[in-house]
Write an enzyme that holds these catalytic residues in place. Structure first.
Site, PDB file in Angstrom:
ATOM      1  N   ASP A   6      -1.523   0.589  -5.691  1.00 27.54           N
ATOM      2  CA  ASP A   6      -1.077  -0.520  -4.847  1.00 27.54           C
ATOM      3  C   ASP A   6      -0.426  -1.595  -5.707  1.00 27.54           C
ATOM      4  O   ASP A   6      -0.564  -1.600  -6.942  1.00 27.54           O
ATOM      5  CB  ASP A   6      -2.262  -1.139  -4.094  1.00 27.54           C
ATOM      6  CG  ASP A   6      -3.081  -0.102  -3.344  1.00 27.54           C
ATOM      7  OD1 ASP A   6      -2.525   0.522  -2.436  1.00 27.54           O
ATOM      8  OD2 ASP A   6      -4.261   0.083  -3.697  1.00 27.54           O
TER       9      ASP A   6
ATOM     10  N   ASN B 222       0.839  -1.192   0.000  1.00 28.38           N
ATOM     11  CA  ASN B 222       0.000   0.000   0.000  1.00 28.38           C
ATOM     12  C   ASN B 222       0.879   1.248   0.000  1.00 28.38           C
ATOM     13  O   ASN B 222       1.626   1.497   0.944  1.00 28.38           O
ATOM     14  CB  ASN B 222      -0.883   0.004   1.249  1.00 28.38           C
ATOM     15  CG  ASN B 222      -2.038   0.966   1.128  1.00 28.38           C
ATOM     16  OD1 ASN B 222      -2.989   0.703   0.398  1.00 28.38           O
ATOM     17  ND2 ASN B 222      -1.960   2.088   1.830  1.00 28.38           N
TER      18      ASN B 222
ATOM     19  N   ASP C 124      -3.300   7.425   2.385  1.00 33.04           N
ATOM     20  CA  ASP C 124      -3.239   6.475   1.271  1.00 33.04           C
ATOM     21  C   ASP C 124      -3.066   7.209  -0.057  1.00 33.04           C
ATOM     22  O   ASP C 124      -3.597   8.305  -0.242  1.00 33.04           O
ATOM     23  CB  ASP C 124      -4.527   5.645   1.244  1.00 33.04           C
ATOM     24  CG  ASP C 124      -4.538   4.649   0.110  1.00 33.04           C
ATOM     25  OD1 ASP C 124      -3.862   3.625   0.236  1.00 33.04           O
ATOM     26  OD2 ASP C 124      -5.209   4.915  -0.908  1.00 33.04           O
TER      27      ASP C 124
ATOM     28  N   LYS D 242      -2.236  -2.489  -8.894  1.00 28.50           N
ATOM     29  CA  LYS D 242      -3.679  -2.351  -8.749  1.00 28.50           C
ATOM     30  C   LYS D 242      -4.061  -0.873  -8.768  1.00 28.50           C
ATOM     31  O   LYS D 242      -3.319  -0.035  -8.273  1.00 28.50           O
ATOM     32  CB  LYS D 242      -4.156  -2.974  -7.428  1.00 28.50           C
ATOM     33  CG  LYS D 242      -4.078  -4.489  -7.376  1.00 28.50           C
ATOM     34  CD  LYS D 242      -4.458  -5.010  -5.994  1.00 28.50           C
ATOM     35  CE  LYS D 242      -5.810  -4.504  -5.516  1.00 28.50           C
ATOM     36  NZ  LYS D 242      -6.934  -4.929  -6.383  1.00 28.50           N
ATOM     37  N   ASP D 243      -5.226  -0.585  -9.330  1.00 33.51           N
ATOM     38  CA  ASP D 243      -5.845   0.742  -9.259  1.00 33.51           C
ATOM     39  C   ASP D 243      -5.091   1.825 -10.028  1.00 33.51           C
ATOM     40  O   ASP D 243      -5.163   3.012  -9.689  1.00 33.51           O
ATOM     41  CB  ASP D 243      -6.035   1.172  -7.801  1.00 33.51           C
ATOM     42  CG  ASP D 243      -6.887   0.181  -7.019  1.00 33.51           C
ATOM     43  OD1 ASP D 243      -7.801  -0.406  -7.629  1.00 33.51           O
ATOM     44  OD2 ASP D 243      -6.633  -0.006  -5.819  1.00 33.51           O
TER      45      ASP D 243
END
Length: 202
Positions: A141, A121, A137, A153-154
């Protein structure tokens, strides 16, 4: 100490194994995720905490009651509110090396306790006070399977974050550079991946 009286993570006094602390994501005064967890280790090199499925915490959702990702066009701009929610999906060992702009979450199956994988993260280096640790955040990720294969990811959400004004293009590039750094650590199988945390059981 910062303006909120918080000091960098990795500085004493340290928490003792078994102490209960909170782990908070969000901007100062605008939390988006707050959960209590149990300290496994805390020193100048690492903060490790344990979060069990079913633990009650608070998370941000849209003010209208929908989840943040309900409408990608406004995921970063919609009004929000905090609600109580039990933690779900996986038991999680959270590992943060002081000063690093990322943490590694070690996931364990909620039913069997078996190791599932690592979730990297990207986030601010942590600060802390007497009761908990604080970070923010940064959307992007990296998932790492038990066989050490990995993928990002994302990435699409990071693009949306720029389009909706959460980040500038330069900030997004810096976040992507952190992902590059993480992937180099994964390829070299450096800490914390090489430290055997997948064998941890509370």
């Amino acid at each position: 100490m910062d303006d909120l009286g918080r000091r960098p993570s990795g500085t004493p006094p340290y928490w003792q194994r078994g102490e209960q602390i909170t782990w908070t994501y969000g901007r100062p005064g605008e939390p988006s995720w707050i959960y209590p967890m149990t300290v496994v280790r805390d020193d100048a090199e690492l903060l490790a905490t344990w979060l069990t499925v079913g633990t009650l915490g608070r998370v941000a959702i849209r003010a209208d009651g929908r989840e943040l990702r309900a409408d990608p066009a406004t995921v970063f701009t919609a009004p929000r509110k905090m609600v109580d929610r039990a933690f779900f999906a996986h038991h999680t060992l959270r590992l943060h090396e002081p000063g690093r702009p990322w943490s590694v979450l070690v996931f364990f199956d909620a039913d069997t306790g078996d190791f599932v994988g690592w979730y990297c993260n990207i986030e601010d280096p942590h600060t802390r006070d007497e009761s908990g640790t604080y970070t923010r955040d940064h959307v992007l990720d990296i998932w790492v399977d038990p066989d050490r294969t990995f993928h990002r990811k994302d990435e699409d959400e990071l693009e949306l974050a720029v389009e909706q004004g959460r980040y500038t293009a330069e900030e997004a590039a810096a976040i992507t550079a952190v992902a590059d750094e993480i992937e180099e650590v994964i390829k070299a199988w450096g800490p914390p991946f090489c430290d055997g945390w997948e064998n941890y059981r509370p």
